[in-house]
Design a protein around this motif. Structure first.
Motif, PDB file in Angstrom:
ATOM      1  N   PRO A 244      11.523  -0.445  -7.121  1.00 20.70           N
ATOM      2  CA  PRO A 244      10.483  -0.350  -8.158  1.00 20.70           C
ATOM      3  C   PRO A 244       9.425  -1.366  -6.967  1.00 20.70           C
ATOM      4  CG  PRO A 244      12.008  -2.052  -8.735  1.00 20.70           C
ATOM      5  CD  PRO A 244      12.866  -1.333  -7.693  1.00 20.70           C
ATOM      6  N   GLY A 245       8.129  -1.211  -7.967  1.00 20.01           N
ATOM      7  CA  GLY A 245       6.801  -1.670  -6.813  1.00 20.01           C
ATOM      8  C   GLY A 245       7.501  -2.926  -7.888  1.00 20.01           C
ATOM      9  N   LEU A 246       6.432  -4.139  -7.323  1.00 16.69           N
ATOM     10  CA  LEU A 246       6.622  -5.686  -7.842  1.00 16.69           C
ATOM     11  C   LEU A 246       5.264  -6.437  -7.079  1.00 16.69           C
ATOM     12  CD1 LEU A 246       7.268  -7.334  -9.378  1.00 16.69           C
ATOM     13  CD2 LEU A 246       8.746  -8.701  -6.818  1.00 16.69           C
ATOM     14  N   ALA A 247       4.488  -6.923  -7.973  1.00 13.36           N
ATOM     15  CA  ALA A 247       3.136  -7.523  -7.868  1.00 13.36           C
ATOM     16  C   ALA A 247       2.537  -8.808  -9.018  1.00 13.36           C
ATOM     17  CB  ALA A 247       1.719  -6.860  -7.864  1.00 13.36           C
ATOM     18  N   SER A 248       2.406 -10.166  -8.191  1.00 13.17           N
ATOM     19  CA  SER A 248       2.975 -10.980  -8.826  1.00 13.17           C
ATOM     20  C   SER A 248       1.097 -11.191  -9.774  1.00 13.17           C
ATOM     21  CB  SER A 248       2.568 -12.347  -8.201  1.00 13.17           C
ATOM     22  OG  SER A 248       2.482 -12.493  -6.954  1.00 13.17           O
ATOM     23  N   LEU A 249       1.211 -11.747 -10.453  1.00  7.73           N
ATOM     24  CA  LEU A 249      -0.296 -11.789 -11.147  1.00  7.73           C
ATOM     25  C   LEU A 249      -1.062 -13.300 -10.297  1.00  7.73           C
ATOM     26  CD1 LEU A 249      -2.897 -11.325 -13.009  1.00  7.73           C
ATOM     27  CD2 LEU A 249      -1.295 -12.850 -14.469  1.00  7.73           C
ATOM     28  N   ASN A 250      -1.977 -13.116  -9.504  1.00  2.00           N
ATOM     29  CA  ASN A 250      -2.758 -14.262  -8.852  1.00  2.00           C
ATOM     30  C   ASN A 250      -3.401 -14.892 -10.081  1.00  2.00           C
ATOM     31  OD1 ASN A 250      -4.923 -15.994  -8.000  1.00  2.00           O
ATOM     32  ND2 ASN A 250      -4.300 -14.643  -5.405  1.00  2.00           N
ATOM     33  N   ARG A 251      -3.186 -15.862 -10.697  1.00  2.10           N
ATOM     34  CA  ARG A 251      -4.482 -16.573 -11.543  1.00  2.10           C
ATOM     35  C   ARG A 251      -5.602 -16.925 -11.473  1.00  2.10           C
ATOM     36  NH1 ARG A 251      -2.348 -15.437 -16.499  1.00  2.10           N
ATOM     37  NH2 ARG A 251      -3.250 -17.895 -17.183  1.00  2.10           N
ATOM     38  N   SER A 252      -5.707 -17.338 -10.321  1.00  2.00           N
ATOM     39  CA  SER A 252      -7.459 -17.907  -9.923  1.00  2.00           C
ATOM     40  C   SER A 252      -8.218 -16.748 -10.159  1.00  2.00           C
ATOM     41  CB  SER A 252      -6.742 -18.129  -8.498  1.00  2.00           C
ATOM     42  OG  SER A 252      -5.974 -19.112  -8.681  1.00  2.00           O
ATOM     43  N   THR A 253      -7.843 -15.222  -9.699  1.00  2.00           N
ATOM     44  CA  THR A 253      -8.475 -14.035  -9.356  1.00  2.00           C
ATOM     45  C   THR A 253      -8.373 -13.144 -10.563  1.00  2.00           C
ATOM     46  OG1 THR A 253      -7.033 -13.287  -7.955  1.00  2.00           O
ATOM     47  CG2 THR A 253      -8.609 -14.116  -7.091  1.00  2.00           C
ATOM     48  N   GLY A 254      -7.311 -13.336 -10.711  1.00  2.33           N
ATOM     49  CA  GLY A 254      -6.673 -12.522 -12.322  1.00  2.33           C
ATOM     50  C   GLY A 254      -6.159 -11.366 -11.507  1.00  2.33           C
ATOM     51  N   GLU A 255      -6.295 -11.118 -10.681  1.00  2.00           N
ATOM     52  CA  GLU A 255      -5.870  -9.440  -9.692  1.00  2.00           C
ATOM     53  C   GLU A 255      -4.298  -9.869  -8.926  1.00  2.00           C
ATOM     54  OE1 GLU A 255      -7.780  -6.748  -8.291  1.00  2.00           O
ATOM     55  OE2 GLU A 255      -9.846  -8.327 -10.270  1.00  2.00           O
ATOM     56  N   PRO A 256      -3.868  -8.482  -9.395  1.00  2.00           N
ATOM     57  CA  PRO A 256      -2.605  -8.228  -8.867  1.00  2.00           C
ATOM     58  C   PRO A 256      -2.213  -8.591  -6.742  1.00  2.00           C
ATOM     59  CG  PRO A 256      -3.343  -6.394  -9.056  1.00  2.00           C
ATOM     60  CD  PRO A 256      -4.394  -7.341  -8.965  1.00  2.00           C
ATOM     61  N   ASP A 257      -1.262  -9.239  -7.198  1.00  2.00           N
ATOM     62  CA  ASP A 257      -0.585  -9.688  -4.774  1.00  2.00           C
ATOM     63  C   ASP A 257       0.700  -8.972  -4.987  1.00  2.00           C
ATOM     64  OD1 ASP A 257      -2.814 -11.158  -4.770  1.00  2.00           O
ATOM     65  OD2 ASP A 257      -1.906 -12.288  -5.493  1.00  2.00           O
ATOM     66  N   PRO A 258       0.531  -8.008  -4.648  1.00  2.00           N
ATOM     67  CA  PRO A 258       1.952  -7.207  -4.550  1.00  2.00           C
ATOM     68  C   PRO A 258       2.433  -7.900  -3.638  1.00  2.00           C
ATOM     69  CG  PRO A 258       0.018  -5.711  -4.345  1.00  2.00           C
ATOM     70  CD  PRO A 258      -0.319  -6.350  -4.007  1.00  2.00           C
ATOM     71  N   SER A 259       3.917  -7.415  -3.658  1.00  5.02           N
ATOM     72  CA  SER A 259       5.172  -8.415  -2.681  1.00  5.02           C
ATOM     73  C   SER A 259       5.211  -7.523  -2.061  1.00  5.02           C
ATOM     74  CB  SER A 259       5.916  -7.547  -3.912  1.00  5.02           C
ATOM     75  OG  SER A 259       7.224  -7.314  -3.396  1.00  5.02           O
ATOM     76  N   ALA A 260       5.892  -8.694  -0.540  1.00  7.35           N
ATOM     77  CA  ALA A 260       5.931  -7.477   0.972  1.00  7.35           C
ATOM     78  C   ALA A 260       6.529  -6.385   1.029  1.00  7.35           C
ATOM     79  CB  ALA A 260       6.454  -8.470   1.392  1.00  7.35           C
ATOM     80  N   ASN A 261       7.600  -6.013   0.295  1.00 10.70           N
ATOM     81  CA  ASN A 261       8.131  -4.846   0.517  1.00 10.70           C
ATOM     82  C   ASN A 261       7.476  -3.543  -0.781  1.00 10.70           C
ATOM     83  OD1 ASN A 261      10.123  -6.872   1.988  1.00 10.70           O
ATOM     84  ND2 ASN A 261      11.040  -7.426   0.219  1.00 10.70           N
ATOM     85  N   THR A 262       6.537  -4.321  -1.005  1.00  8.63           N
ATOM     86  CA  THR A 262       6.186  -3.277  -1.961  1.00  8.63           C
ATOM     87  C   THR A 262       5.291  -2.076  -0.843  1.00  8.63           C
ATOM     88  OG1 THR A 262       6.232  -4.136  -3.596  1.00  8.63           O
ATOM     89  CG2 THR A 262       4.707  -2.355  -3.639  1.00  8.63           C
ATOM     90  N   ASN A 263       5.625  -1.014  -1.469  1.00  7.51           N
ATOM     91  CA  ASN A 263       4.950   0.058  -0.608  1.00  7.51           C
ATOM     92  C   ASN A 263       3.609   0.557  -1.496  1.00  7.51           C
ATOM     93  OD1 ASN A 263       3.603   3.187   0.981  1.00  7.51           O
ATOM     94  ND2 ASN A 263       6.165   3.088   1.252  1.00  7.51           N
ATOM     95  N   LEU A 264       2.416   0.181  -0.190  1.00  5.73           N
ATOM     96  CA  LEU A 264       1.106   0.249  -1.701  1.00  5.73           C
ATOM     97  C   LEU A 264       0.919   1.965  -1.967  1.00  5.73           C
ATOM     98  CD1 LEU A 264      -1.173  -2.594  -0.503  1.00  5.73           C
ATOM     99  CD2 LEU A 264       0.410  -1.691  -2.581  1.00  5.73           C
ATOM    100  N   ASP A 265       1.838   2.363  -0.344  1.00  8.77           N
ATOM    101  CA  ASP A 265       1.223   4.739  -0.476  1.00  8.77           C
ATOM    102  C   ASP A 265       2.185   5.255  -2.033  1.00  8.77           C
ATOM    103  OD1 ASP A 265      -0.146   4.471   1.646  1.00  8.77           O
ATOM    104  OD2 ASP A 265       1.416   4.618   3.071  1.00  8.77           O
ATOM    105  N   LEU A 266       2.913   4.120  -2.096  1.00  9.13           N
ATOM    106  CA  LEU A 266       3.801   5.134  -3.422  1.00  9.13           C
ATOM    107  C   LEU A 266       3.891   4.167  -4.404  1.00  9.13           C
ATOM    108  CD1 LEU A 266       7.565   5.145  -1.746  1.00  9.13           C
ATOM    109  CD2 LEU A 266       6.126   6.843  -2.533  1.00  9.13           C
TER     110      LEU A 266
END
Length: 217
Positions: A38-60
């Motif tokens: 799976p791909g994973l991102a945490s929610l940045n509560r300050s910006t409301g934007e997703p922060d993808p984890s280091a192991n997440t391939n942003l091409d996929l």
């Protein structure tokens, strides 16, 4: 696990859900139909934007997919649900550190509590989203009619103390449980706030501040 319902994405061929992460943050998990990991991102509560984890391939797992997942799951309440398996690929799927491990006992106790279940059942709309407008309207109506709240305002009680009292009494009225503690109430509010697009009791807080301001003259 503590997560929302599954939503289907249009950005990529995948499904997604929000989940309480091991570090206590709220995260979005995306599961493609054609692969195990799976791909994973945490929610940045300050910006409301997703922060993808280091192991997440942003091409996929492009950032647009995480943004769509956040939008689709916004307001969906957490509940205790089983692990997700979309296909045979997930049988051998690995998990990232943030997803692995047991949830803290107090979080499981909160999600399983009659009070949390009652508030979700009472204020969830037909779309499966918590209606924050209805929730705040109901709690504000109670605040305006409560003599105890009026006395707290007149005596200059803090905004937090007044809100905690209002929420505690309303939760007690939903379940009849008079043994609910302030700490339990605060954990329920925190759990609701995890999936809120903004602070869950923002309007209630605004009303309490208005009441305190009027009391000061």
């Amino acid at each position: 696990m503590i997560r929302t319902k599954i939503v289907e994405l249009s950005t990529i061929e995948a499904a997604a859900y929000r989940q309480k992460l091991k570090n206590g943050k709220s995260g979005v998990v995306i599961m493609r139909y054609d692969m195990a990991q799976p791909g994973l991102a945490s929610l940045n509560r300050s910006t409301g934007e997703p922060d993808p984890s280091a192991n997440t391939n942003l091409d996929l797992f492009p950032i647009e997919a995480f943004k769509e997942a956040l939008e689709l799951t916004s307001g969906m309440p957490y509940s205790r649900r089983g692990a997700v398996k979309l296909s045979r690929h997930q049988e051998e799927a690995g998990t990232e550190d943030e997803l692995s491990g047991e949830e803290p006992p107090e979080e499981l106790a909160t999600i399983d509590s009659a009070e949390y279940e009652a508030i979700v059942k009472t204020y969830t709309n037909k779309k499966g989203e918590l209606s924050y407008d209805l929730l705040n309207k109901d709690f504000i109506q109670f605040a305006k009619s409560s003599k105890i709240v009026a006395d707290m305002v007149a005596s200059g009680a803090s905004e937090d103390d007044i809100r905690d009292h209002i929420v505690k009494v309303k939760l007690e009225s939903l379940t009849g449980n008079r043994e609910l503690t302030t700490a339990q109430t605060q954990r329920i509010v925190a759990m609701l706030d995890e999936v809120s697009p903004r602070y869950v009791f923002r309007e209630l807080n605004d009303e309490i501040r208005r009441m305190l301001s009027l009391a000061k003259g």
